[in-house]
Design a protein around this motif. Structure first.
Motif, mmCIF file in Angstrom:
data_model
loop_
_atom_site.group_PDB
_atom_site.id
_atom_site.type_symbol
_atom_site.label_atom_id
_atom_site.label_comp_id
_atom_site.label_asym_id
_atom_site.label_seq_id
_atom_site.Cartn_x
_atom_site.Cartn_y
_atom_site.Cartn_z
ATOM 1 N N MET A 179 -48.606 -25.583 -103.538
ATOM 2 C CA MET A 179 -48.554 -24.452 -104.458
ATOM 3 C C MET A 179 -48.563 -24.912 -105.915
ATOM 4 O O MET A 179 -48.980 -24.166 -106.811
ATOM 5 N N ASP A 180 -48.123 -26.156 -106.158
ATOM 6 C CA ASP A 180 -48.152 -26.683 -107.530
ATOM 7 C C ASP A 180 -49.565 -26.822 -108.062
ATOM 8 O O ASP A 180 -49.790 -26.782 -109.278
ATOM 9 N N LEU A 181 -50.548 -26.956 -107.162
ATOM 10 C CA LEU A 181 -51.938 -27.130 -107.583
ATOM 11 C C LEU A 181 -52.643 -25.807 -107.842
ATOM 12 O O LEU A 181 -53.804 -25.797 -108.266
ATOM 13 N N VAL A 182 -51.969 -24.692 -107.555
ATOM 14 C CA VAL A 182 -52.518 -23.370 -107.897
ATOM 15 C C VAL A 182 -51.554 -22.643 -108.836
ATOM 16 O O VAL A 182 -51.499 -21.415 -108.857
ATOM 17 N N GLY B 159 -41.093 -30.960 -103.522
ATOM 18 C CA GLY B 159 -39.896 -30.461 -102.858
ATOM 19 C C GLY B 159 -39.625 -28.982 -103.051
ATOM 20 O O GLY B 159 -38.559 -28.495 -102.655
ATOM 21 N N ASP B 160 -40.572 -28.238 -103.614
ATOM 22 C CA ASP B 160 -40.360 -26.803 -103.831
ATOM 23 C C ASP B 160 -40.256 -26.059 -102.507
ATOM 24 O O ASP B 160 -41.171 -26.113 -101.678
ATOM 25 N N ASN B 161 -39.137 -25.360 -102.308
ATOM 26 C CA ASN B 161 -38.906 -24.516 -101.126
ATOM 27 C C ASN B 161 -38.931 -25.303 -99.814
ATOM 28 O O ASN B 161 -39.140 -24.719 -98.754
ATOM 29 N N VAL B 162 -38.724 -26.610 -99.878
ATOM 30 C CA VAL B 162 -38.653 -27.400 -98.647
ATOM 31 C C VAL B 162 -37.206 -27.470 -98.165
ATOM 32 O O VAL B 162 -36.877 -26.970 -97.089
ATOM 33 N N VAL B 163 -36.339 -28.062 -98.970
ATOM 34 C CA VAL B 163 -34.914 -28.080 -98.648
ATOM 35 C C VAL B 163 -34.156 -27.092 -99.531
ATOM 36 O O VAL B 163 -33.270 -26.375 -99.072
ATOM 37 N N GLU B 164 -34.539 -27.044 -100.801
ATOM 38 C CA GLU B 164 -33.901 -26.132 -101.751
ATOM 39 C C GLU B 164 -34.910 -25.094 -102.243
ATOM 40 O O GLU B 164 -36.115 -25.354 -102.283
ATOM 41 N N ARG B 165 -34.403 -23.933 -102.627
ATOM 42 C CA ARG B 165 -35.250 -22.898 -103.217
ATOM 43 C C ARG B 165 -35.846 -23.399 -104.525
ATOM 44 O O ARG B 165 -35.219 -24.121 -105.287
ATOM 45 N N SER B 166 -37.084 -22.994 -104.784
ATOM 46 C CA SER B 166 -37.786 -23.457 -105.972
ATOM 47 C C SER B 166 -37.617 -22.498 -107.141
ATOM 48 O O SER B 166 -37.791 -21.279 -106.997
#
Length: 422
Positions: A146-149, A185-192
Motif C-alpha cells: 500500500m506504500d507504493l500507491v 509493517g503497516d497493519n501487520v502487527v500494529e495498526r498503521s
C-alpha cells in the motif's frame, strides 16, 4: 486468554511479498533469534540492499534466494501470548499448484496477498479457488504494498470490490480484507497511522482472534485405528488381557461409557477407557492421539474405524473425488492402478473414469479428458479393492481426504477430496 493453534497458509502471485510478510510477523512479534537477524542483516548488506530484507527469514534454501522466489512449502512457527501459529508459505508459480494444495490442506485460514499496484492477478484467483476447494474456512485478502500507491483508500476499495465479485463464484464462508505494507509493517502487527481511513484490525490481531473452534467437526465421532496395543509383561497381571486401539481422533468426541460400533464388522461395544501417556481421560476429541479400550473383545486391526452406532461414515468401494495430480513422471489416465491411503487404511484402487478436468483460472470444465498431468485438477471415479469408511470432504477434511501413491515407486502422485461415495 487462549493458547490454541492456528494453522494458516500464505499464497499469491510471485513477488507479492509473502516471504516479507512472514518475516515481518516473525520480526515484529519478536519470534526470531538475534543470530538469525544478524545473519539476515549481513546477507542484505552483501546484496547491496538498503534495509534488512525480512524475506530472507523464510527463504531458507540457497537456490531459492538466488532465484529470488519461493519454490517449496516452507513451514514456520511463532507464538504470541494468545495463540501459537504454524505458517505454510506456498509458492506463487502455476507449476507449483501441488505445493499450494499441500500447504493449504490442513490450514484453518488462508492469507491471499494481492499487490496493490497490480490488483487481482491470475494466481490470486487460482489460490483463492484452491483454498475454497480445500475447504479452508477463513480467507484473508491482504492488499500489500500500500506504500507504493500512497496508501490510497480508493485503490484498496477497487481491489476489494473486484475480489468480492470473484468470491461470489466460490464457496467462501468467511472473507476479510486488510490493507498492509509488509515492508514497513503497516497493519501487520500494529495498526498503521498512514491509513487512518481503515477501521479494521491489524493482520496479527485478526489471526489471534479469528474463531476456529466451531470449524472442528465435533458431531461425527471418527476414530481410525492405527495400531493395536498388546503389551506383554508377565510380572504385571493387569496387562495380561490388555487390548488397546491407538490412533488419532478424526472428528467428534468419544467419552468413557459411550456406545460405539466397530467397522467393518458392525459389532457394538462401549468405551471402557481412554488412555494417554499422561493418564486416562474422560473424553477425547479431534485431533488428540489416544488409546481406546472397549468393554468387549472384538477383532480389530489397523485401518478399521470406531464410531457411533447411529452416526457412521459411508462404507464405500466406489468414490467420486476431486484430485490434484502431483506426479511429473506419469499422468493419470482411465484404468490407472494405484494405492490409496485414507486415514489409516491403504488399499488398491483403479481409475474408472476421468469425469472432467477443471481450469482453475476460469473455473471451466473439460469433459472426459484423456488424462490429468502435473498440477492439473479434475473429478475422477475410483474403484477400491477394500471398503473405505469415508465422509464427504466438505463435512470432514480428515475422513474425506486421501492420497494416491504409485505402487512401484511408493511416491505420492495425487491428493484427493471425496465428493460422493457408494
Amino acid at each position: 486468554m487462549t493458547n490454541d493453534i492456528l494453522r494458516f497458509a500464505t499464497a499469491g502471485s510471485v513477488d507479492d511479498g509473502k516471504s516479507t510478510l512472514i518475516g515481518r510477523l516473525l520480526y515484529d512479534s519478536k519470534s526470531i533469534f538475534e543470530d538469525q537477524l544478524d545473519s539476515v542483516e549481513r546477507t542484505s548488506r552483501s546484496r547491496g540492499e538498503e534495509q534488512t530484507n525480512l524475506a530472507l527469514l523464510t527463504d531458507g534454501l540457497r537456490a531459492e534466494r538466488e532465484q529470488g522466489i519461493t519454490i517449496d512449502v516452507a513451514y514456520r512457527y511463532f507464538a504470541t501470548p494468545r495463540r501459537t501459529f504454524i505458517i505454510a508459505d506456498t509458492p506463487g508459480h502455476i507449476q507449483y499448484t501441488r505445493n499450494m494444495v499441500t500447504g493449504a490442506s490442513t490450514a484453518d485460514l488462508a492469507v491471499i496477498l494481492v499487490d496493490a499496484r497490480k490488483g487481482l492477478q491470475e494466481q490470486s484467483r487460482r489460490h483463492a479457488f484452491l483454498a475454497t476447494l480445500l475447504q479452508v474456512p477463513h480467507l484473508v485478502v491482504a492488499v500489500n504494498k500500500m506504500d507504493l500507491v500512497d496508501y490510497s483508500q480508493e485503490r484498496f476499495e477497487e481491489i476489494r470490490a473486484e475480489f468480492t465479485d470473484f468470491a461470489a463464484k466460490l464457496d467462501v464462508t468467511d472473507l476479510a480484507f486488510i490493507p498492509i505494507s509488509a515492508l514497513h509493517g503497516d497493519n501487520v502487527v500494529e495498526r498503521s497511522m498512514e491509513m487512518a481511513w481503515y477501521e479494521g484490525t491489524s493482520l496479527l490481531h485478526h489471526l489471534e482472534n479469528v474463531h476456529i473452534a466451531s470449524d472442528r467437526n465435533l458431531i461425527d465421532a471418527r476414530f481410525p485405528v492405527q495400531y493395536v496395543v498388546r503389551p506383554h509383561k508377565a510380572d504385571d497381571p493387569d496387562l495380561h488381557d490388555y487390548r488397546g486401539y491407538a490412533g488419532q481422533m478424526a472428528g467428534g468426541v468419544l467419552r468413557r461409557g459411550d456406545e460405539v460400533v466397530h467397522l467393518p464388522s458392525g459389532i457394538s461395544s462401549r468405551v471402557a477407557r481412554i488412555v494417554t501417556a499422561d493418564g486416562d481421560l474422560d473424553e477425547a476429541f479431534s485431533p488428540q492421539s489416544v488409546t481406546v479400550l472397549l468393554e468387549d473383545d472384538i477383532d480389530i486391526s489397523r485401518g478399521d474405524m470406531i464410531c457411533r452406532p447411529n452416526n457412521r461414515p459411508r462404507e464405500a468401494r466406489d468414490l467420486q473425488a476431486m484430485v490434484c495430480w502431483m506426479a511429473e513422471s506419469r499422468t493419470l489416465t482411465p484404468r490407472s492402478k494405484l494405492l490409496l491411503k485414507h486415514t489409516t487404511r491403504t488399499t488398491k484402487v483403479m481409475v474408472k473414469d476421468l469425469l472432467y478436468r477443471l481450469d482453475v483460472n476460469t473455473l471451466s470444465r473439460d469433459e472426459h479428458p484423456a488424462e490429468l498431468a502435473l498440477n492439473e485438477i479434475g473429478r475422477v471415479a475410483l474403484k477400491s479393492a477394500q471398503p473405505l469408511f469415508v465422509d464427504e470432504y466438505k463435512r470432514n477434511r480428515t475422513t474425506g481426504g486421501f492420497i494416491l501413491v504409485d505402487e512401484g515407486t511408493n511416491t505420492t502422485v495425487a491428493a484427493g477430496m471425496v465428493l460422493d461415495a457408494d
